[in-house]
Write an enzyme that holds these catalytic residues in place. Structure first.
Site, PDB file in Angstrom:
ATOM      1  N   GLU A  90     -15.396  32.198 -24.310  1.00  7.20           N
ATOM      2  CA  GLU A  90     -15.750  31.215 -23.287  1.00  7.20           C
ATOM      3  C   GLU A  90     -14.988  31.452 -21.981  1.00  7.20           C
ATOM      4  OE1 GLU A  90     -17.118  27.229 -25.536  1.00  7.20           O
ATOM      5  OE2 GLU A  90     -15.054  27.812 -25.877  1.00  7.20           O
ATOM      6  N   CYS A 103     -11.275  30.179 -15.329  1.00  3.60           N
ATOM      7  CA  CYS A 103     -10.339  30.166 -16.449  1.00  3.60           C
ATOM      8  C   CYS A 103     -10.816  31.231 -17.438  1.00  3.60           C
ATOM      9  CB  CYS A 103     -10.325  28.775 -17.087  1.00  3.60           C
ATOM     10  SG  CYS A 103      -9.202  28.647 -18.487  1.00  3.60           S
ATOM     11  N   CYS A 110      -7.369  32.944 -31.492  1.00  2.00           N
ATOM     12  CA  CYS A 110      -5.952  32.956 -31.112  1.00  2.00           C
ATOM     13  C   CYS A 110      -5.112  32.762 -32.364  1.00  2.00           C
ATOM     14  CB  CYS A 110      -5.671  31.837 -30.113  1.00  2.00           C
ATOM     15  SG  CYS A 110      -3.962  31.802 -29.526  1.00  2.00           S
ATOM     16  N   CYS A 114      -0.973  26.669 -32.366  1.00  2.00           N
ATOM     17  CA  CYS A 114      -0.485  25.387 -31.825  1.00  2.00           C
ATOM     18  C   CYS A 114      -1.305  24.263 -32.468  1.00  2.00           C
ATOM     19  CB  CYS A 114      -0.627  25.356 -30.309  1.00  2.00           C
ATOM     20  SG  CYS A 114       0.321  26.656 -29.498  1.00  2.00           S
ATOM     21  N   CYS A 117      -4.322  22.418 -30.481  1.00  2.00           N
ATOM     22  CA  CYS A 117      -5.280  23.184 -29.674  1.00  2.00           C
ATOM     23  C   CYS A 117      -6.488  23.635 -30.488  1.00  2.00           C
ATOM     24  CB  CYS A 117      -4.584  24.406 -29.075  1.00  2.00           C
ATOM     25  SG  CYS A 117      -5.655  25.409 -28.029  1.00  2.00           S
ATOM     26  N   GLY A 162      -6.859  32.402 -26.360  1.00  2.00           N
ATOM     27  CA  GLY A 162      -6.021  33.585 -26.566  1.00  2.00           C
ATOM     28  C   GLY A 162      -4.662  33.462 -25.925  1.00  2.00           C
ATOM     29  N   GLU A 163      -3.765  34.361 -26.332  1.00  2.00           N
ATOM     30  CA  GLU A 163      -2.421  34.391 -25.753  1.00  2.00           C
ATOM     31  C   GLU A 163      -2.312  35.673 -24.923  1.00  2.00           C
ATOM     32  OE1 GLU A 163       0.380  32.681 -25.190  1.00  2.00           O
ATOM     33  OE2 GLU A 163       1.134  34.570 -24.380  1.00  2.00           O
ATOM     34  N   CYS A 336      -8.889  21.729 -20.929  1.00  2.00           N
ATOM     35  CA  CYS A 336      -7.787  22.450 -21.570  1.00  2.00           C
ATOM     36  C   CYS A 336      -7.771  22.234 -23.068  1.00  2.00           C
ATOM     37  CB  CYS A 336      -6.443  21.963 -21.044  1.00  2.00           C
ATOM     38  SG  CYS A 336      -6.201  22.277 -19.324  1.00  2.00           S
TER      39      CYS A 336
END
Ligand code: SAH
Length: 348
Positions: A90, A103, A110, A114, A117, A162-163, A336
Protein backbone atom coordinates in the site's frame (compact mmCIF):
# COMPACT_ATOMS: atom_id res chain seq x y z
CA UNK A 1 15.01 -8.37 -18.04
CA UNK A 2 16.58 -5.94 -15.61
CA UNK A 3 14.38 -3.11 -14.35
CA UNK A 4 16.30 0.16 -14.63
CA UNK A 5 14.19 1.75 -11.86
CA UNK A 6 16.42 -0.24 -9.49
CA UNK A 7 19.44 1.93 -10.23
CA UNK A 8 20.62 5.07 -8.49
CA UNK A 9 22.69 7.30 -10.77
CA UNK A 10 25.91 5.96 -9.22
CA UNK A 11 24.86 2.36 -9.85
CA UNK A 12 23.71 3.24 -13.37
CA UNK A 13 27.17 4.66 -14.08
CA UNK A 14 28.76 1.39 -12.97
CA UNK A 15 26.30 -0.50 -15.13
CA UNK A 16 27.17 1.61 -18.20
CA UNK A 17 30.88 1.03 -17.69
CA UNK A 18 30.26 -2.71 -17.38
CA UNK A 19 28.42 -2.56 -20.73
CA UNK A 20 31.42 -0.79 -22.33
CA UNK A 21 29.42 2.43 -22.56
CA UNK A 22 30.60 5.86 -21.52
CA UNK A 23 29.78 6.97 -18.01
CA UNK A 24 27.75 9.99 -19.20
CA UNK A 25 25.22 7.57 -20.76
CA UNK A 26 23.97 7.03 -17.22
CA UNK A 27 23.06 10.70 -16.78
CA UNK A 28 21.40 10.69 -20.20
CA UNK A 29 19.27 7.69 -19.28
CA UNK A 30 18.54 9.01 -15.81
CA UNK A 31 17.23 12.28 -17.28
CA UNK A 32 14.99 10.46 -19.74
CA UNK A 33 13.65 8.22 -17.01
CA UNK A 34 13.00 10.75 -14.24
CA UNK A 35 12.97 14.23 -15.78
CA UNK A 36 11.06 13.33 -18.93
CA UNK A 37 9.37 10.22 -17.46
CA UNK A 38 9.89 8.24 -20.63
CA UNK A 39 9.04 4.54 -20.28
CA UNK A 40 10.16 3.35 -23.71
CA UNK A 41 13.81 3.20 -24.74
CA UNK A 42 12.86 4.09 -28.32
CA UNK A 43 11.96 7.61 -27.23
CA UNK A 44 15.48 8.25 -25.96
CA UNK A 45 16.52 10.10 -29.10
CA UNK A 46 20.09 10.98 -28.08
CA UNK A 47 20.95 7.34 -27.37
CA UNK A 48 22.50 5.46 -30.30
CA UNK A 49 20.30 2.99 -32.12
CA UNK A 50 22.62 0.11 -31.36
CA UNK A 51 22.56 0.80 -27.63
CA UNK A 52 18.79 1.22 -27.69
CA UNK A 53 18.65 -2.30 -29.10
CA UNK A 54 20.69 -3.56 -26.16
CA UNK A 55 18.36 -1.75 -23.79
CA UNK A 56 15.27 -3.20 -25.45
CA UNK A 57 16.73 -6.67 -25.34
CA UNK A 58 17.98 -6.83 -21.74
CA UNK A 59 16.33 -4.04 -19.77
CA UNK A 60 12.90 -2.71 -18.91
CA UNK A 61 11.18 0.12 -17.02
CA UNK A 62 8.34 -1.45 -15.05
CA UNK A 63 6.23 0.29 -12.40
CA UNK A 64 3.84 -1.41 -9.96
CA UNK A 65 0.25 -1.76 -11.20
CA UNK A 66 -2.74 -0.23 -9.44
CA UNK A 67 -4.80 -3.13 -8.08
CA UNK A 68 -7.21 -0.99 -6.09
CA UNK A 69 -7.65 2.72 -5.52
CA UNK A 70 -9.54 4.34 -2.63
CA UNK A 71 -10.25 8.02 -2.23
CA UNK A 72 -11.04 9.64 1.10
CA UNK A 73 -13.31 12.60 1.73
CA UNK A 74 -10.21 14.63 2.62
CA UNK A 75 -8.54 13.98 -0.75
CA UNK A 76 -6.24 11.27 0.54
CA UNK A 77 -5.68 8.44 -1.92
CA UNK A 78 -4.72 4.93 -0.87
CA UNK A 79 -3.43 2.56 -3.51
CA UNK A 80 -3.05 -1.17 -3.27
CA UNK A 81 -0.27 -1.84 -5.74
CA UNK A 82 0.57 -5.12 -7.37
CA UNK A 83 4.24 -5.89 -7.82
CA UNK A 84 5.74 -7.97 -10.61
CA UNK A 85 5.67 -11.19 -8.58
CA UNK A 86 2.06 -10.64 -7.52
CA UNK A 87 2.85 -9.38 -4.00
CA UNK A 88 0.89 -6.32 -2.96
CA UNK A 89 1.78 -3.18 -1.00
CA UNK A 90 0.00 0.00 0.00
CA UNK A 91 0.92 3.60 -0.72
CA UNK A 92 -0.86 6.74 0.48
CA UNK A 93 -1.02 10.26 -0.96
CA UNK A 94 -1.66 13.00 1.61
CA UNK A 95 -2.48 16.51 0.47
CA UNK A 96 -1.16 19.24 2.73
CA UNK A 97 -1.50 22.92 1.96
CA UNK A 98 2.27 23.02 1.51
CA UNK A 99 2.44 20.09 -0.91
CA UNK A 100 1.73 16.47 -1.74
CA UNK A 101 3.28 13.84 0.49
CA UNK A 102 3.52 10.16 -0.34
CA UNK A 103 3.74 7.57 2.41
CA UNK A 104 5.88 4.77 0.99
CA UNK A 105 6.01 1.13 2.12
CA UNK A 106 9.45 -0.44 2.41
CA UNK A 107 8.61 -4.14 2.85
CA UNK A 108 5.87 -6.65 2.07
CA UNK A 109 4.56 -7.18 5.60
CA UNK A 110 6.68 -6.37 8.66
CA UNK A 111 8.52 -8.40 11.29
CA UNK A 112 8.84 -5.80 14.02
CA UNK A 113 5.73 -7.08 15.77
CA UNK A 114 4.61 -3.83 17.43
CA UNK A 115 1.53 -4.79 19.42
CA UNK A 116 -0.64 -1.88 18.28
CA UNK A 117 0.11 -1.86 14.54
CA UNK A 118 -1.86 -3.49 11.73
CA UNK A 119 1.08 -3.75 9.35
CA UNK A 120 2.76 -6.40 11.47
CA UNK A 121 -0.27 -8.68 11.39
CA UNK A 122 1.15 -10.05 8.17
CA UNK A 123 4.70 -11.21 8.84
CA UNK A 124 7.40 -9.89 6.58
CA UNK A 125 7.39 -11.67 3.28
CA UNK A 126 10.25 -9.79 1.69
CA UNK A 127 12.02 -6.47 1.35
CA UNK A 128 11.01 -4.13 -1.44
CA UNK A 129 13.31 -3.45 -4.36
CA UNK A 130 14.38 0.10 -5.17
CA UNK A 131 12.13 -0.05 -8.25
CA UNK A 132 9.16 -0.97 -6.09
CA UNK A 133 9.68 2.02 -3.79
CA UNK A 134 10.45 4.59 -6.48
CA UNK A 135 7.55 3.01 -8.40
CA UNK A 136 5.13 3.95 -5.59
CA UNK A 137 6.10 7.60 -5.95
CA UNK A 138 5.99 7.53 -9.77
CA UNK A 139 2.52 5.98 -9.80
CA UNK A 140 1.22 8.70 -7.46
CA UNK A 141 2.94 11.33 -9.60
CA UNK A 142 1.14 9.89 -12.65
CA UNK A 143 -2.19 10.27 -10.84
CA UNK A 144 -1.43 13.89 -9.93
CA UNK A 145 -0.43 14.60 -13.50
CA UNK A 146 -3.67 13.08 -14.80
CA UNK A 147 -5.64 15.41 -12.48
CA UNK A 148 -4.24 18.22 -14.60
CA UNK A 149 -3.55 20.79 -11.87
CA UNK A 150 0.14 20.86 -12.56
CA UNK A 151 0.87 19.25 -9.22
CA UNK A 152 3.52 16.72 -8.30
CA UNK A 153 4.85 14.82 -5.34
CA UNK A 154 6.79 17.26 -3.16
CA UNK A 155 7.35 15.23 0.02
CA UNK A 156 8.06 11.58 0.78
CA UNK A 157 7.76 9.81 4.13
CA UNK A 158 8.97 6.23 4.45
CA UNK A 159 6.28 5.40 6.98
CA UNK A 160 4.19 2.79 5.23
CA UNK A 161 4.31 -0.93 5.86
CA UNK A 162 7.73 -2.31 6.78
CA UNK A 163 10.81 -1.24 8.68
CA UNK A 164 13.01 0.85 6.38
CA UNK A 165 16.18 0.15 8.37
CA UNK A 166 15.54 -3.58 7.89
CA UNK A 167 15.90 -2.85 4.14
CA UNK A 168 18.66 -0.30 4.53
CA UNK A 169 20.63 -0.45 1.26
CA UNK A 170 17.58 -0.37 -0.98
CA UNK A 171 15.98 2.44 1.01
CA UNK A 172 19.19 4.48 0.70
CA UNK A 173 19.33 4.02 -3.10
CA UNK A 174 15.65 4.90 -3.29
CA UNK A 175 16.39 8.12 -1.39
CA UNK A 176 19.32 8.93 -3.67
CA UNK A 177 16.99 8.77 -6.68
CA UNK A 178 14.35 10.89 -4.93
CA UNK A 179 16.90 13.48 -3.94
CA UNK A 180 19.04 13.69 -7.08
CA UNK A 181 18.56 16.87 -9.17
CA UNK A 182 18.14 14.71 -12.30
CA UNK A 183 16.06 12.20 -10.37
CA UNK A 184 12.82 13.31 -8.71
CA UNK A 185 14.64 16.34 -7.32
CA UNK A 186 12.85 16.20 -3.98
CA UNK A 187 14.80 18.17 -1.38
CA UNK A 188 16.36 16.19 1.46
CA UNK A 189 14.38 18.15 4.01
CA UNK A 190 11.21 17.02 2.30
CA UNK A 191 12.10 13.36 2.82
CA UNK A 192 11.58 11.55 6.13
CA UNK A 193 12.55 8.03 7.14
CA UNK A 194 10.89 6.52 10.21
CA UNK A 195 12.40 3.65 12.19
CA UNK A 196 11.26 1.70 15.22
CA UNK A 197 14.83 2.08 16.50
CA UNK A 198 17.32 -0.29 14.88
CA UNK A 199 20.29 1.22 16.66
CA UNK A 200 23.27 0.18 14.46
CA UNK A 201 21.48 1.53 11.40
CA UNK A 202 20.96 4.90 13.09
CA UNK A 203 24.76 5.16 13.31
CA UNK A 204 25.10 4.21 9.62
CA UNK A 205 22.44 6.72 8.66
CA UNK A 206 24.22 9.46 10.62
CA UNK A 207 27.33 8.82 8.52
CA UNK A 208 25.57 9.05 5.13
CA UNK A 209 25.96 12.82 5.08
CA UNK A 210 22.39 13.27 3.89
CA UNK A 211 20.12 16.00 5.20
CA UNK A 212 17.10 13.67 5.26
CA UNK A 213 14.78 13.85 8.28
CA UNK A 214 14.86 10.97 10.74
CA UNK A 215 11.83 10.03 12.82
CA UNK A 216 11.90 7.44 15.57
CA UNK A 217 8.85 5.53 16.73
CA UNK A 218 9.38 5.81 20.47
CA UNK A 219 5.86 5.36 21.88
CA UNK A 220 6.96 4.92 25.50
CA UNK A 221 8.80 6.87 28.20
CA UNK A 222 10.61 3.82 29.65
CA UNK A 223 11.90 0.36 28.74
CA UNK A 224 9.28 -1.11 31.02
CA UNK A 225 6.38 0.24 28.96
CA UNK A 226 8.17 -0.01 25.62
CA UNK A 227 8.84 -3.71 26.09
CA UNK A 228 5.13 -4.32 26.45
CA UNK A 229 4.33 -2.87 23.05
CA UNK A 230 7.51 -2.95 20.94
CA UNK A 231 9.55 -6.18 20.85
CA UNK A 232 12.49 -4.32 19.26
CA UNK A 233 13.17 -2.73 22.65
CA UNK A 234 14.41 -6.08 24.02
CA UNK A 235 17.18 -5.95 21.45
CA UNK A 236 17.92 -2.22 21.65
CA UNK A 237 17.04 -0.71 25.03
CA UNK A 238 16.23 2.92 25.58
CA UNK A 239 19.69 4.03 26.75
CA UNK A 240 21.31 2.65 23.58
CA UNK A 241 18.63 4.28 21.46
CA UNK A 242 19.14 7.66 23.13
CA UNK A 243 22.90 7.43 22.68
CA UNK A 244 22.40 6.73 18.98
CA UNK A 245 20.07 9.73 18.71
CA UNK A 246 22.66 12.00 20.31
CA UNK A 247 25.34 10.62 17.98
CA UNK A 248 23.06 11.31 15.02
CA UNK A 249 22.37 14.86 16.15
CA UNK A 250 26.05 15.55 16.59
CA UNK A 251 27.26 13.92 13.38
CA UNK A 252 24.42 14.60 10.98
CA UNK A 253 23.76 18.02 12.48
CA UNK A 254 20.02 17.36 12.46
CA UNK A 255 17.48 16.81 15.19
CA UNK A 256 15.22 13.77 15.19
CA UNK A 257 11.47 13.61 15.61
CA UNK A 258 10.09 11.21 18.18
CA UNK A 259 6.75 9.71 17.22
CA UNK A 260 4.58 8.85 20.19
CA UNK A 261 1.21 7.14 19.85
CA UNK A 262 -1.07 7.85 22.79
CA UNK A 263 -2.66 4.61 23.98
CA UNK A 264 -5.36 4.92 26.57
CA UNK A 265 -4.11 3.80 30.00
CA UNK A 266 -0.81 2.46 28.62
CA UNK A 267 1.49 5.43 28.03
CA UNK A 268 -0.69 8.55 28.20
CA UNK A 269 -0.63 9.80 31.80
CA UNK A 270 0.88 13.11 32.91
CA UNK A 271 3.51 11.07 34.75
CA UNK A 272 4.41 9.40 31.46
CA UNK A 273 4.73 12.82 29.84
CA UNK A 274 7.09 13.98 32.59
CA UNK A 275 9.18 10.82 32.28
CA UNK A 276 9.31 11.27 28.52
CA UNK A 277 10.48 14.86 28.90
CA UNK A 278 13.23 13.71 31.26
CA UNK A 279 14.24 10.87 28.95
CA UNK A 280 14.76 13.05 25.92
CA UNK A 281 16.32 15.98 27.71
CA UNK A 282 19.76 16.48 26.26
CA UNK A 283 18.54 15.81 22.75
CA UNK A 284 17.21 18.50 20.40
CA UNK A 285 14.31 16.26 19.54
CA UNK A 286 10.72 17.21 19.31
CA UNK A 287 7.74 14.96 19.86
CA UNK A 288 5.00 14.27 17.32
CA UNK A 289 2.00 12.90 19.18
CA UNK A 290 -0.10 10.46 17.17
CA UNK A 291 -3.74 9.86 18.08
CA UNK A 292 -4.12 6.09 17.99
CA UNK A 293 -6.09 4.60 15.11
CA UNK A 294 -7.94 1.53 16.12
CA UNK A 295 -7.08 -1.85 14.67
CA UNK A 296 -9.80 -4.51 14.96
CA UNK A 297 -7.51 -7.29 16.11
CA UNK A 298 -6.11 -5.69 19.25
CA UNK A 299 -7.25 -4.27 22.54
CA UNK A 300 -5.71 -0.80 22.40
CA UNK A 301 -7.82 2.31 22.62
CA UNK A 302 -7.21 5.88 21.58
CA UNK A 303 -6.63 8.38 24.40
CA UNK A 304 -9.41 10.89 24.75
CA UNK A 305 -8.85 14.40 23.42
CA UNK A 306 -8.30 15.86 26.85
CA UNK A 307 -5.55 13.39 27.74
CA UNK A 308 -3.88 14.13 24.41
CA UNK A 309 -3.93 17.87 25.11
CA UNK A 310 -2.79 17.40 28.72
CA UNK A 311 0.05 15.19 27.55
CA UNK A 312 1.18 17.80 25.06
CA UNK A 313 0.87 20.65 27.59
CA UNK A 314 2.91 18.72 30.14
CA UNK A 315 5.68 18.15 27.59
CA UNK A 316 5.69 21.79 26.62
CA UNK A 317 5.81 22.89 30.27
CA UNK A 318 8.83 20.63 30.69
CA UNK A 319 10.53 22.42 27.79
CA UNK A 320 9.95 19.82 25.09
CA UNK A 321 8.50 20.83 21.73
CA UNK A 322 5.46 18.80 20.82
CA UNK A 323 2.82 18.75 18.10
CA UNK A 324 -0.19 16.57 17.39
CA UNK A 325 -0.12 14.71 14.09
CA UNK A 326 -2.87 15.59 11.67
CA UNK A 327 -4.87 12.63 10.49
CA UNK A 328 -5.55 11.70 6.92
CA UNK A 329 -7.77 9.15 5.28
CA UNK A 330 -9.04 7.37 8.38
CA UNK A 331 -12.33 6.66 6.53
CA UNK A 332 -10.43 4.44 4.09
CA UNK A 333 -8.07 2.78 6.61
CA UNK A 334 -5.21 4.83 5.25
CA UNK A 335 -4.12 6.39 8.55
CA UNK A 336 -0.98 5.58 10.54
CA UNK A 337 -0.74 1.94 11.50
CA UNK A 338 -3.70 0.88 9.39
CA UNK A 339 -1.81 -0.18 6.27
CA UNK A 340 -1.81 -3.88 5.77
CA UNK A 341 -3.02 -4.73 2.27
CA UNK A 342 -6.38 -5.85 3.65
CA UNK A 343 -7.44 -7.47 0.40
CA UNK A 344 -4.42 -9.67 0.48
CA UNK A 345 -5.21 -10.79 4.00
CA UNK A 346 -8.72 -11.73 3.06
CA UNK A 347 -7.37 -13.90 0.28
CA UNK A 348 -5.02 -15.80 2.58
N1 SAH B 1 8.59 0.67 10.90
C1 SAH B 1 8.77 2.09 10.84
C2 SAH B 1 7.96 2.72 9.75
C3 SAH B 1 6.45 2.69 9.97
S1 SAH B 1 5.97 4.29 10.38
C4 SAH B 1 8.50 2.68 12.20
O1 SAH B 1 8.11 1.95 13.09
O2 SAH B 1 8.74 3.85 12.41
C5 SAH B 1 4.34 4.09 10.90
C6 SAH B 1 4.09 4.89 12.14
O3 SAH B 1 2.73 4.69 12.56
C7 SAH B 1 4.95 4.42 13.28
O4 SAH B 1 5.32 5.47 14.11
C8 SAH B 1 4.00 3.49 13.98
O5 SAH B 1 4.41 3.19 15.25
C9 SAH B 1 2.72 4.25 13.89
N2 SAH B 1 1.54 3.43 14.13
C10 SAH B 1 1.45 2.09 14.06
N3 SAH B 1 0.20 1.67 14.34
C11 SAH B 1 -0.53 2.77 14.60
C12 SAH B 1 -1.89 3.00 14.90
N4 SAH B 1 -2.74 1.98 14.99
N5 SAH B 1 -2.31 4.27 15.09
C13 SAH B 1 -1.44 5.29 14.94
N6 SAH B 1 -0.15 5.16 14.63
C14 SAH B 1 0.32 3.90 14.46
Amino acid sequence: MINLYNYSLEKLEELMLSLQEKKYRATQLFKWIYEKRVTSFDEMSDVSKSFREVLNRDFCLVKPKIHKEQRSKDGTIKLLLELEDGDKVETVLMRYNYGNAVCVSSEVGCNMGCAFCASGLLKKKRELLVSEMIGQVLVIDDILKAEGNNERVTHVVVMGTGEPFDNYENVMDFIRILNHPHGLAIGARHITVSTCGIVPKIYDYAKEGLQINLAISLHAPSDEIRKKIMPISFKYPMNELMEAVKYYEKNAGRRVTFEYILLNGINDSKEDAKKLAKLIKGTLAYVNLIPYNSVDENKYKRSDDKSVRDFMDTLIKCGVNATIRREFGSDIDAACGQLRAKDEKEQL
